[in-house]
Design a protein around this motif. Structure first.
Motif, mmCIF file in Angstrom:
data_model
loop_
_atom_site.group_PDB
_atom_site.id
_atom_site.type_symbol
_atom_site.label_atom_id
_atom_site.label_comp_id
_atom_site.label_asym_id
_atom_site.label_seq_id
_atom_site.Cartn_x
_atom_site.Cartn_y
_atom_site.Cartn_z
ATOM 1 N N LYS A 1 7.117 29.538 99.159
ATOM 2 C CA LYS A 1 6.174 28.532 99.650
ATOM 3 C C LYS A 1 6.967 27.285 100.001
ATOM 4 C CE LYS A 1 4.629 26.036 95.525
ATOM 5 N NZ LYS A 1 3.491 25.644 94.716
ATOM 6 N N LYS B 1 9.993 30.080 89.386
ATOM 7 C CA LYS B 1 10.860 29.679 90.503
ATOM 8 C C LYS B 1 12.277 30.185 90.245
ATOM 9 C CE LYS B 1 12.484 25.404 91.882
ATOM 10 N NZ LYS B 1 12.373 24.001 92.216
ATOM 11 N N ARG C 1 16.773 24.242 101.257
ATOM 12 C CA ARG C 1 16.376 23.063 102.031
ATOM 13 C C ARG C 1 16.332 23.443 103.499
ATOM 14 N NH1 ARG C 1 19.637 17.964 99.505
ATOM 15 N NH2 ARG C 1 19.060 18.347 97.338
ATOM 16 N N GLN D 1 8.712 15.934 106.985
ATOM 17 C CA GLN D 1 8.551 14.669 106.288
ATOM 18 C C GLN D 1 8.930 13.499 107.193
ATOM 19 O OE1 GLN D 1 7.386 14.733 102.877
ATOM 20 N NE2 GLN D 1 6.942 16.705 103.819
ATOM 21 N N SER E 1 7.421 23.011 100.250
ATOM 22 C CA SER E 1 7.044 21.784 99.541
ATOM 23 C C SER E 1 6.041 20.984 100.360
ATOM 24 C CB SER E 1 8.278 20.933 99.240
ATOM 25 O OG SER E 1 8.929 20.547 100.442
ATOM 26 N N SER E 2 6.006 21.215 101.678
ATOM 27 C CA SER E 2 5.067 20.538 102.574
ATOM 28 C C SER E 2 4.861 21.417 103.796
ATOM 29 C CB SER E 2 5.620 19.179 102.995
ATOM 30 O OG SER E 2 4.818 18.600 103.998
ATOM 31 N N VAL F 1 12.299 19.483 104.045
ATOM 32 C CA VAL F 1 11.260 20.248 103.353
ATOM 33 C C VAL F 1 11.965 21.320 102.549
ATOM 34 C CG1 VAL F 1 9.342 21.854 103.723
ATOM 35 C CG2 VAL F 1 9.504 19.765 105.079
ATOM 36 N N ARG F 2 11.449 21.627 101.397
ATOM 37 C CA ARG F 2 12.057 22.623 100.519
ATOM 38 C C ARG F 2 11.288 23.935 100.598
ATOM 39 N NH1 ARG F 2 15.762 19.238 98.795
ATOM 40 N NH2 ARG F 2 15.255 17.377 97.648
ATOM 41 N N GLU G 1 15.772 27.393 95.385
ATOM 42 C CA GLU G 1 15.220 26.427 96.327
ATOM 43 C C GLU G 1 16.164 26.297 97.504
ATOM 44 O OE1 GLU G 1 15.084 21.697 95.896
ATOM 45 O OE2 GLU G 1 13.779 22.738 94.464
ATOM 46 N N TYR H 1 10.612 26.914 98.338
ATOM 47 C CA TYR H 1 10.704 27.347 96.954
ATOM 48 C C TYR H 1 10.629 28.866 96.915
ATOM 49 C CZ TYR H 1 9.663 22.447 95.956
ATOM 50 O OH TYR H 1 9.687 21.081 95.911
#
Length: 172
Positions: free
Chosen positions: A106, A132, A137, A113, A108-109, A119-120, A135, A122
């Motif tokens: 999923k 988790k 980037r 941004q 992070s946004s 945005v990460r 991660e 995950y």
């Protein structure tokens, strides 16, 4: 009299213009990053960066890994459901794992941004997305060129010591 006619014409002209209703079309949902990321991606380049050497301005601080360890057949596929909600991912190819080769993901946004922060993505080992595993980037967002860049950062005690930068292209 002539002045009154000019005022009347001006009034009716404004009235006619003000009656036009703007048609902006139908509302559509904005394009999310989920939609841009979904699908299969092939490796163009994989670079390992020694973050400690880079910080201390020591050379060499980077090494290209794409031609080593069979990374030339690295593929990653990000899946979504019918509502464009992230579901599973899978890495294929005979490659050494830098992160779990399959699982769930999923963002992070759903959107880039405005702060410039990446945005990460995950990564999770379970479908409920509670455990988790890693991660990534999203350092370059796919656009018209159908390319994307991901960064995997390894830290110890909160300090980055190595990162891996994946430059990917869409596989159609």
């Amino acid at each position: 009299m002539r002045c009154k006619i000019i005022y009347l014409l001006a009034f009716f002209s404004l009235l006619a213009v003000s009656c036009n209703e703007m048609d902006d079309g139908s509302h559509v949902d904005p394009i999310t990053l989920n939609e841009k990321i979904t699908g299969e991606w092939g490796l163009m380049n994989l670079k390992m960066v020694d973050e400690v050497a880079k910080t201390n301005k020591l050379e060499p601080s980077e090494q290209v890994l794409s031609t080593l360890f069979n990374y030339d057949n690295f593929r990653i596929k990000f899946n979504v459901d019918d509502n464009m909600v992230p579901t599973s991912y899978e890495v294929t190819g005979d490659v050494p794992p830098l992160f779990a080769l399959s699982g769930y993901w999923k963002l992070s946004s759903d959107f880039q941004q405005s702060t410039g922060e990446p945005v990460r993505i995950y990564l999770y080992s379970d479908a409920q997305k509670t455990i988790k595993t890693d991660e990534l980037r999203l350092t370059a967002v796919p656009g018209s060129n159908e390319e994307m860049e991901l960064q995997l950062l390894r830290t110890s005690g909160g300090i980055a010591f190595v990162s891996y930068s994946f430059k990917l292209n869409a596989i159609n």
